[in-house]
Write an enzyme that holds these catalytic residues in place. Structure first.
Site, PDB file in Angstrom:
ATOM      1  N   LYS A  88     -20.779  62.411 -14.869  1.00 15.19           N
ATOM      2  CA  LYS A  88     -22.274  62.684 -14.951  1.00 15.19           C
ATOM      3  C   LYS A  88     -22.310  63.913 -16.124  1.00 15.19           C
ATOM      4  CE  LYS A  88     -23.308  66.515 -12.338  1.00 15.19           C
ATOM      5  NZ  LYS A  88     -23.763  67.865 -12.968  1.00 15.19           N
ATOM      6  N   ASN A  89     -21.429  64.662 -16.302  1.00 10.09           N
ATOM      7  CA  ASN A  89     -21.535  65.791 -17.370  1.00 10.09           C
ATOM      8  C   ASN A  89     -21.354  65.036 -18.724  1.00 10.09           C
ATOM      9  OD1 ASN A  89     -22.432  67.552 -15.420  1.00 10.09           O
ATOM     10  ND2 ASN A  89     -20.483  68.667 -15.275  1.00 10.09           N
ATOM     11  N   ARG A 122     -30.828  71.819 -16.244  1.00  5.61           N
ATOM     12  CA  ARG A 122     -30.488  72.696 -17.214  1.00  5.61           C
ATOM     13  C   ARG A 122     -29.841  72.032 -18.443  1.00  5.61           C
ATOM     14  NH1 ARG A 122     -26.648  75.347 -18.733  1.00  5.61           N
ATOM     15  NH2 ARG A 122     -27.205  77.401 -19.580  1.00  5.61           N
ATOM     16  N   CYS A 182     -29.898  79.311 -12.332  1.00  2.00           N
ATOM     17  CA  CYS A 182     -29.777  78.604 -11.138  1.00  2.00           C
ATOM     18  C   CYS A 182     -29.036  78.908  -9.957  1.00  2.00           C
ATOM     19  CB  CYS A 182     -29.316  77.213 -11.535  1.00  2.00           C
ATOM     20  SG  CYS A 182     -27.607  77.161 -11.761  1.00  2.00           S
ATOM     21  N   ARG A 239     -26.726  81.864 -16.088  1.00  2.00           N
ATOM     22  CA  ARG A 239     -26.496  80.754 -17.124  1.00  2.00           C
ATOM     23  C   ARG A 239     -27.252  81.015 -18.299  1.00  2.00           C
ATOM     24  NH1 ARG A 239     -25.888  75.226 -13.951  1.00  2.00           N
ATOM     25  NH2 ARG A 239     -24.340  74.922 -15.837  1.00  2.00           N
ATOM     26  N   PRO A 240     -27.066  82.033 -19.125  1.00  2.00           N
ATOM     27  CA  PRO A 240     -27.798  82.450 -20.527  1.00  2.00           C
ATOM     28  C   PRO A 240     -27.373  81.423 -21.487  1.00  2.00           C
ATOM     29  CG  PRO A 240     -25.827  83.803 -20.047  1.00  2.00           C
ATOM     30  CD  PRO A 240     -26.161  82.958 -18.870  1.00  2.00           C
ATOM     31  N   VAL A 241     -27.999  81.192 -22.610  1.00  2.93           N
ATOM     32  CA  VAL A 241     -27.897  80.054 -23.727  1.00  2.93           C
ATOM     33  C   VAL A 241     -27.847  80.940 -24.938  1.00  2.93           C
ATOM     34  CG1 VAL A 241     -28.605  78.198 -22.329  1.00  2.93           C
ATOM     35  CG2 VAL A 241     -30.237  79.688 -23.918  1.00  2.93           C
ATOM     36  N   GLU A 242     -27.365  82.092 -24.858  1.00  5.29           N
ATOM     37  CA  GLU A 242     -27.384  82.880 -26.227  1.00  5.29           C
ATOM     38  C   GLU A 242     -26.224  82.436 -27.183  1.00  5.29           C
ATOM     39  OE1 GLU A 242     -25.729  84.005 -23.765  1.00  5.29           O
ATOM     40  OE2 GLU A 242     -23.954  85.151 -24.543  1.00  5.29           O
ATOM     41  N   LEU A 243     -25.276  81.748 -26.635  1.00  5.25           N
ATOM     42  CA  LEU A 243     -24.375  81.486 -27.596  1.00  5.25           C
ATOM     43  C   LEU A 243     -24.685  80.054 -28.417  1.00  5.25           C
ATOM     44  CD1 LEU A 243     -20.886  81.472 -25.087  1.00  5.25           C
ATOM     45  CD2 LEU A 243     -21.745  82.838 -26.991  1.00  5.25           C
ATOM     46  N   ASP A 282     -16.037  73.486 -11.112  1.00  4.57           N
ATOM     47  CA  ASP A 282     -16.800  72.502 -10.332  1.00  4.57           C
ATOM     48  C   ASP A 282     -15.799  71.894  -8.828  1.00  4.57           C
ATOM     49  OD1 ASP A 282     -18.899  72.804 -11.907  1.00  4.57           O
ATOM     50  OD2 ASP A 282     -18.206  71.022 -13.062  1.00  4.57           O
ATOM     51  N   VAL A 331     -15.863  81.637 -13.562  1.00  7.50           N
ATOM     52  CA  VAL A 331     -16.805  81.231 -14.406  1.00  7.50           C
ATOM     53  C   VAL A 331     -18.091  81.537 -14.251  1.00  7.50           C
ATOM     54  CG1 VAL A 331     -17.193  78.876 -15.434  1.00  7.50           C
ATOM     55  CG2 VAL A 331     -15.015  79.169 -15.092  1.00  7.50           C
ATOM     56  N   ARG A 360     -27.982  64.779  -7.129  1.00  9.54           N
ATOM     57  CA  ARG A 360     -28.131  65.014  -8.651  1.00  9.54           C
ATOM     58  C   ARG A 360     -26.810  64.562  -9.196  1.00  9.54           C
ATOM     59  NH1 ARG A 360     -30.368  70.706 -10.268  1.00  9.54           N
ATOM     60  NH2 ARG A 360     -30.065  69.713 -12.170  1.00  9.54           N
TER      61      ARG A 360
HETATM   62  N1  EPU Z   1     -22.273  81.332 -20.930  1.00  9.06           N
HETATM   63  C1  EPU Z   1     -22.816  82.321 -21.368  1.00  9.06           C
HETATM   64  N2  EPU Z   1     -23.648  82.122 -22.702  1.00  9.06           N
HETATM   65  C2  EPU Z   1     -23.897  80.868 -22.999  1.00  9.06           C
HETATM   66  C3  EPU Z   1     -23.420  79.928 -22.413  1.00  9.06           C
HETATM   67  C4  EPU Z   1     -22.750  80.020 -21.200  1.00  9.06           C
HETATM   68  O1  EPU Z   1     -22.722  83.560 -21.040  1.00  9.06           O
HETATM   69  O2  EPU Z   1     -24.690  80.694 -24.009  1.00  9.06           O
HETATM   70  C5  EPU Z   1     -21.517  81.452 -19.610  1.00  9.06           C
HETATM   71  C6  EPU Z   1     -22.183  80.760 -18.524  1.00  9.06           C
HETATM   72  O3  EPU Z   1     -23.093  81.796 -17.883  1.00  9.06           O
HETATM   73  C7  EPU Z   1     -20.842  80.616 -17.364  1.00  9.06           C
HETATM   74  C8  EPU Z   1     -19.808  80.306 -18.580  1.00  9.06           C
HETATM   75  O4  EPU Z   1     -20.474  80.807 -19.740  1.00  9.06           O
HETATM   76  O5  EPU Z   1     -20.590  81.814 -16.943  1.00  9.06           O
HETATM   77  C9  EPU Z   1     -19.367  78.791 -18.562  1.00  9.06           C
HETATM   78  O6  EPU Z   1     -20.799  78.153 -18.756  1.00  9.06           O
HETATM   79  P1  EPU Z   1     -20.646  76.537 -19.759  1.00  9.06           P
HETATM   80  O7  EPU Z   1     -21.530  76.989 -20.702  1.00  9.06           O
HETATM   81  O8  EPU Z   1     -19.167  76.411 -20.201  1.00  9.06           O
HETATM   82  O9  EPU Z   1     -21.252  75.635 -18.683  1.00  9.06           O
HETATM   83  P2  EPU Z   1     -22.514  74.805 -18.711  1.00  9.06           P
HETATM   84  O10 EPU Z   1     -22.280  74.021 -20.078  1.00  9.06           O
HETATM   85  O11 EPU Z   1     -23.653  75.435 -18.727  1.00  9.06           O
HETATM   86  C10 EPU Z   1     -21.136  72.800 -17.725  1.00  9.06           C
HETATM   87  C11 EPU Z   1     -21.281  71.804 -16.602  1.00  9.06           C
HETATM   88  C12 EPU Z   1     -21.131  72.711 -15.383  1.00  9.06           C
HETATM   89  C13 EPU Z   1     -19.592  73.140 -15.217  1.00  9.06           C
HETATM   90  C14 EPU Z   1     -19.575  74.042 -16.487  1.00  9.06           C
HETATM   91  C15 EPU Z   1     -18.045  74.604 -16.488  1.00  9.06           C
HETATM   92  C16 EPU Z   1     -22.863  70.151 -17.507  1.00  9.06           C
HETATM   93  C17 EPU Z   1     -24.156  69.551 -17.623  1.00  9.06           C
HETATM   94  N3  EPU Z   1     -22.561  71.121 -16.756  1.00  9.06           N
HETATM   95  O12 EPU Z   1     -22.160  73.548 -17.631  1.00  9.06           O
HETATM   96  O13 EPU Z   1     -21.259  71.465 -14.380  1.00  9.06           O
HETATM   97  O14 EPU Z   1     -19.717  73.939 -14.154  1.00  9.06           O
HETATM   98  O15 EPU Z   1     -19.900  73.398 -17.590  1.00  9.06           O
HETATM   99  O16 EPU Z   1     -16.937  73.739 -16.640  1.00  9.06           O
HETATM  100  O17 EPU Z   1     -21.997  69.733 -18.578  1.00  9.06           O
HETATM  101  C18 EPU Z   1     -21.666  70.633 -12.131  1.00  9.06           C
HETATM  102  O18 EPU Z   1     -21.434  69.655 -12.439  1.00  9.06           O
HETATM  103  O19 EPU Z   1     -21.887  70.871 -10.976  1.00  9.06           O
HETATM  104  C19 EPU Z   1     -21.798  71.882 -13.254  1.00  9.06           C
HETATM  105  C20 EPU Z   1     -22.420  72.921 -12.671  1.00  9.06           C
END
Ligand code: EPU
Length: 437
Positions: free
Chosen positions: A33-34, A103, A127, A132-136, A316, A338, A408
């Protein structure tokens, strides 16, 4: 009085599981999926058509398809496959009502910006598992010369031409690594992403981009180097097997003390999952390069696990292993590092007779001899999957609600479990999607 979050109404769909039966046979693992979600946004980079094989039939894939269609992408589904034609993009604005439901669609910001020089993508918001911020993602795009404003909940980004940059990620975020890697494929010059995520899905994205003509090296390590090219072309690409779906069936076999085989799998992607199952007493035999045989233990021993970015133990899989730990001998400790709110399954597992206490980001699991069936509510995708796995082993009947979460991320989960001999049925619900889009 505030409404109860876990309220169950009579007509809500649920899975009725008659637990305590052993499983046997073979399960076919779907595409990841991811990977599929991010590869679909990656197809925005090519002024051409990309054909994907091994696309899982999931609600999230359909949602991503709708978002891409709103941007002008033409989609052509075929059995197990999907073609995306991004030649004529008509919009750089992803609609909020769609992004808020998925997301991962935020990750389109990188390819949109690289391809069109502008992108308007709503902030996805938090969620059930965390803020789940996106500042990075945003800071990385700014380092590449993008002007980014956040107004009225929408991230607006402009860059006549992105420029290569050296970007250090404070945390190895999967999504940020993917966004920035995609953006860099069409930037001027070299981009180096340091402290990059090393997940197999990141490597899959890099391989996909390379198959379109991108120059990327180092994916799968913590430093990824991308040299921008003028243009990317169409491609034909097969998505990797889903390591979390594989892990889900491994825990289902473990908790029901069943011997099953699983394929296709990439065993290298499963190292932490296999290591922990073996430590708890199971045996996992690699029968062919892509086939695993799971051999259960009579009793499982407790263990301690901390979730970490890859190659650490995947967050996960936390809920699924916790379901197994509930019936292991002794005390286990799970530390979730995480996501800040990923214990939604704990009160529900406790309703099934588990003995779990939460202390901050740690869960202390005291093994019990057995679980007993109960109505339970899944709060997110993996929490709901864990309740299904627990229900397979529980004595009596379990009703698992929250199926919108489950659908999902798990393709044909009832059918796959039924094929393994599990007794379960969907009540009040429309059958799961069996085709993409
Ligand atoms: N984070 C920040 N700032 C950012 C981005 C992330 O602080 O700008 C933090 C998040 O809040 C979290 C940590 O970094 O605490 C990890 O987040 P990451 O960005 O790695 O996760 P993601 O890309 O949002 C993907 C998977 C998730 C999986 C995580 C970790 C997808 C679509 N989703 O999410 O999958 O848990 O990586 O491996 O690829 C799931 O499939 O159930 C799922 C939630």
């Amino acid at each position: 009085m505030p409404p109860l979050i876990n309220t169950i109404s009579q007509d809500q769909p649920y899975l009725r599981i008659y637990g305590g039966r052993q499983l046997s046979g073979h399960v076919k693992i779907s595409g990841a999926k991811n990977s599929a979600l991010v590869l679909m946004t990656g197809a925005l980079l090519a002024e051409d058509t990309c054909h994907f094989h091994n696309v899982p039939a999931l609600a999230d894939i359909n949602r991503m398809g709708e978002i891409l269609q709103a941007l002008g992408v033409k989609l052509f589904p075929s059995k197990g496959g999907l073609s995306l034609d991004s030649r004529h993009l008509t919009s750089a604005h992803a609609p909020y009502e769609l992004v808020s439901q998925l997301r991962a669609s935020f990750f389109a910001i990188g390819p949109l910006l690289a391809r069109l020089g502008t992108a308007r993508v709503p902030l996805p918001g938090g969620c059930a598992i965390g803020a789940r911020p996106v500042e990075l993602h945003v800071r990385g795009l700014q380092a590449m010369g993008a002007e980014v404003h956040i107004e009225h909940g929408i991230v607006q980004a402009y860059a006549r031409k992105l420029k290569g940059a050296k970007i250090y990620l404070d945390y190895p975020s999967v999504g940020a690594t993917e966004t920035l890697m995609m953006a860099a494929t069409l930037a001027d010059g070299e981009t180096i992403i340091e402290n990059a995520a090393q997940e197999p899905e990141v490597v899959d994205l890099a391989n996909f981009c390379r198959s379109m003509g991108a120059k990327i090296r180092g994916a799968g390590t913590n430093t990824i180097t991308i040299v921008g090219v003028q243009k990317l072309h169409g491609t034909d690409y097969e998505i990797i097997p889903d390591r979390i779906e594989t892990g889900t069936f491994l825990t289902a076999a473990a908790i029901t003390r069943s011997e099953i085989t699983l394929a296709p799998v990439f065993p290298d992607h499963l190292t932490p999952i296999i290591a922990k199952l073996e430590e708890m007493g199971a045996q996992i035999v690699q029968e062919t390069p892509k086939t695993l045989r799971f051999i259960p233990a009579e009793t499982y021993t407790s263990t301690d696990i901390e979730t970490l970015p890859y190659p650490g133990f995947p967050t996960d899989m936390q809920s699924l292993f916790m379901a197994l730990m509930t019936i292991a001998e002794g005390n286990s400790i799970f530390s979730e590092t995480v996501f800040e709110n990923r214990f939604g399954h704990v009160p529900e597992l406790n309703r099934m007779g588990a003995d779990i206490r939460i202390k901050g980001n740690h869960a202390v699991i005291r093994g019990v001899p057995f679980l007993s069936g109960a109505p339970v509510m899944g709060t997110d995708l993996r929490a709901t999957a864990a309740l299904v796995v627990a229900g397979l082993a529980a004595q009596g009947e379990t009703q698992v609600y929250g199926l919108t979460h489950l659908d999902r991320g798990y393709e044909a989960i009832e059918a796959k479990l039924q094929q393994l001999g599990a007794k379960l049925e969907r009540v009040n619900g429309v059958p799961q999607a069996t085709a993409v889009l």
